[in-house]
Design an enzyme around this catalytic site. Structure first.
Site, mmCIF file in Angstrom:
data_model
loop_
_atom_site.group_PDB
_atom_site.id
_atom_site.type_symbol
_atom_site.label_atom_id
_atom_site.label_comp_id
_atom_site.label_asym_id
_atom_site.label_seq_id
_atom_site.Cartn_x
_atom_site.Cartn_y
_atom_site.Cartn_z
ATOM 1 N N GLY A 12 -19.975 3.279 -18.296
ATOM 2 C CA GLY A 12 -21.413 3.415 -18.075
ATOM 3 C C GLY A 12 -22.081 2.232 -17.388
ATOM 4 N N SER A 13 -21.316 1.478 -16.592
ATOM 5 C CA SER A 13 -21.963 0.316 -15.960
ATOM 6 C C SER A 13 -22.984 0.760 -14.896
ATOM 7 C CB SER A 13 -20.931 -0.640 -15.364
ATOM 8 O OG SER A 13 -20.328 -0.103 -14.217
ATOM 9 N N MET A 94 -16.576 12.187 -15.013
ATOM 10 C CA MET A 94 -15.264 12.505 -14.450
ATOM 11 C C MET A 94 -14.841 13.946 -14.722
ATOM 12 S SD MET A 94 -14.914 9.654 -13.003
ATOM 13 C CE MET A 94 -13.245 9.523 -12.391
ATOM 14 N N ARG A 95 -15.764 14.874 -14.511
ATOM 15 C CA ARG A 95 -15.450 16.301 -14.632
ATOM 16 C C ARG A 95 -15.856 16.987 -13.338
ATOM 17 N NH1 ARG A 95 -12.711 18.798 -18.481
ATOM 18 N NH2 ARG A 95 -13.992 20.652 -18.264
ATOM 19 N N ASN A 111 -24.429 11.944 -6.983
ATOM 20 C CA ASN A 111 -23.197 11.334 -7.504
ATOM 21 C C ASN A 111 -22.951 10.024 -6.778
ATOM 22 O OD1 ASN A 111 -20.672 11.173 -8.922
ATOM 23 N ND2 ASN A 111 -19.636 11.849 -7.054
ATOM 24 N N HIS A 113 -19.611 7.734 -5.599
ATOM 25 C CA HIS A 113 -18.160 7.831 -5.470
ATOM 26 C C HIS A 113 -17.638 6.501 -4.935
ATOM 27 C CE1 HIS A 113 -14.301 9.781 -5.008
ATOM 28 N NE2 HIS A 113 -14.208 9.189 -3.830
ATOM 29 N N THR A 145 -22.589 19.049 -4.034
ATOM 30 C CA THR A 145 -22.530 20.462 -3.656
ATOM 31 C C THR A 145 -21.283 21.055 -4.314
ATOM 32 O OG1 THR A 145 -21.346 19.828 -1.662
ATOM 33 C CG2 THR A 145 -23.723 20.134 -1.448
ATOM 34 N N ASP A 149 -16.971 15.913 -3.824
ATOM 35 C CA ASP A 149 -17.157 14.685 -3.037
ATOM 36 C C ASP A 149 -17.468 14.951 -1.558
ATOM 37 O OD1 ASP A 149 -16.604 13.261 -5.365
ATOM 38 O OD2 ASP A 149 -14.487 13.044 -4.897
HETATM 39 C C1 GAR Z 1 -17.463 4.074 -10.801
HETATM 40 O O1 GAR Z 1 -16.680 3.272 -9.953
HETATM 41 C C2 GAR Z 1 -17.809 5.378 -10.101
HETATM 42 O O2 GAR Z 1 -18.026 5.250 -8.731
HETATM 43 C C3 GAR Z 1 -16.568 6.176 -10.384
HETATM 44 O O3 GAR Z 1 -16.215 5.878 -11.702
HETATM 45 C C4 GAR Z 1 -16.658 4.558 -12.007
HETATM 46 C C5 GAR Z 1 -17.509 4.635 -13.258
HETATM 47 O O4 GAR Z 1 -17.853 3.361 -13.717
HETATM 48 N N1 GAR Z 1 -16.804 7.579 -10.185
HETATM 49 C C6 GAR Z 1 -15.898 8.416 -9.738
HETATM 50 O O5 GAR Z 1 -14.762 8.098 -9.458
HETATM 51 C C7 GAR Z 1 -16.382 9.847 -9.587
HETATM 52 N N2 GAR Z 1 -15.449 10.612 -8.836
HETATM 53 P P1 GAR Z 1 -19.034 3.204 -14.771
HETATM 54 O O6 GAR Z 1 -18.753 4.182 -15.910
HETATM 55 O O7 GAR Z 1 -18.881 1.773 -15.223
HETATM 56 O O8 GAR Z 1 -20.319 3.475 -14.066
#
Ligand code: GAR
Length: 205
Positions: A12-13, A94-95, A111, A113, A145, A149
């Site tokens: 959750g950063s 991540m779903r 989102n 990415h 969409t 991605d």
């Molecule tokens: C982040 O790097 C985000 O871009 C990625 O997961 C990480 C979550 O970090 N998202 C994906 O890969 C989505 N396909 P966080 O929980 O510390 O924000």
């Protein structure tokens, strides 16, 4: 009031960066924007405690409790809709979402990415960028969409890939940039139209 609902699965950063930006820049008073809730599909997500510490209401919807992806998405859509969101923010969620969810929140679903889309959609982006010999990497804020991605790109940041980089060191460098561009893109998205020009993503496209 424009409500934001943030969906997380892990640390959750990005969520915390958005909440802190909203608090420090006083989005509620200045722009009528409020983070209404953080929802996680994983009960053990570290971001839940982080959100609570920041004073944000949290909720867990464990995807494992649902028989099908569609059942989970229908329940998730209902939980999100209860907050009447102007914007739904995926922040390390991540779903893969089905059309049940994506269509309901179309035009108000963002989102982040960890790659320079359209390069490296999907998982393991940093190792793939290193393996491909990329000299730069980065992150992308985009509209969600039906296709994974692929939605319209709203903002990107670029970082160098250094010869000594591992996936971890590159991820950390990219994540710092994620924390910069995501709050900025969200604010621009929600303020778009205030001066009578455009709406939502049109200010960022
Ligand atoms: C982040 O790097 C985000 O871009 C990625 O997961 C990480 C979550 O970090 N998202 C994906 O890969 C989505 N396909 P966080 O929980 O510390 O924000």
């Amino acid at each position: 009031m424009k409500n934001i609902v943030i969906l997380i699965s892990g640390g959750g950063s990005n969520m915390a960066a958005i909440v802190r930006a909203a608090q420090q820049q006083d989005w509620q008073e200045r722009h009528g924007i409020r983070i209404a809730a953080v929802i996680s599909n994983r009960p053990g997500a570290g971001g839940l405690a982080l959100a609570q510490g920041l004073g944000i209401a949290t909720q867990v919807l464990d995807h494992k409790a649902y028989a099908t992806r569609e059942d989970f998405d229908a329940a998730l859509a209902q939980a999100v809709a209860a907050h009447d969101p102007a914007l739904v923010v995926l922040a390390g969620f991540m779903r893969v979402l089905t059309p049940i969810f994506v269509e309901r929140f179309a035009g108000r679903l963002l989102n982040i990415h960890p790659s320079l889309l359209p390069a490296f959609p999907g998982l393991d982006t940093h190792q793939r960028a290193i393996d491909a010999g990329c000299k730069v990497a980065g992150c992308t804020v985009h509209e969600v969409t039906a296709e994974l991605d692929v939605g319209p790109i709203l903002e990107q940041a670029v970082v160098p890939v250094l010869p000594c980089d591992s996936a971890q060191t590159l991820a950390a460098r990219v994540l710092e940039q994620e924390h910069q561009i995501y709050p900025r893109a969200i604010l621009a998205f929600l303020r778009c139209g205030e001066d009578g020009q455009g709406a939502g993503a049109s200010c960022l496209r």
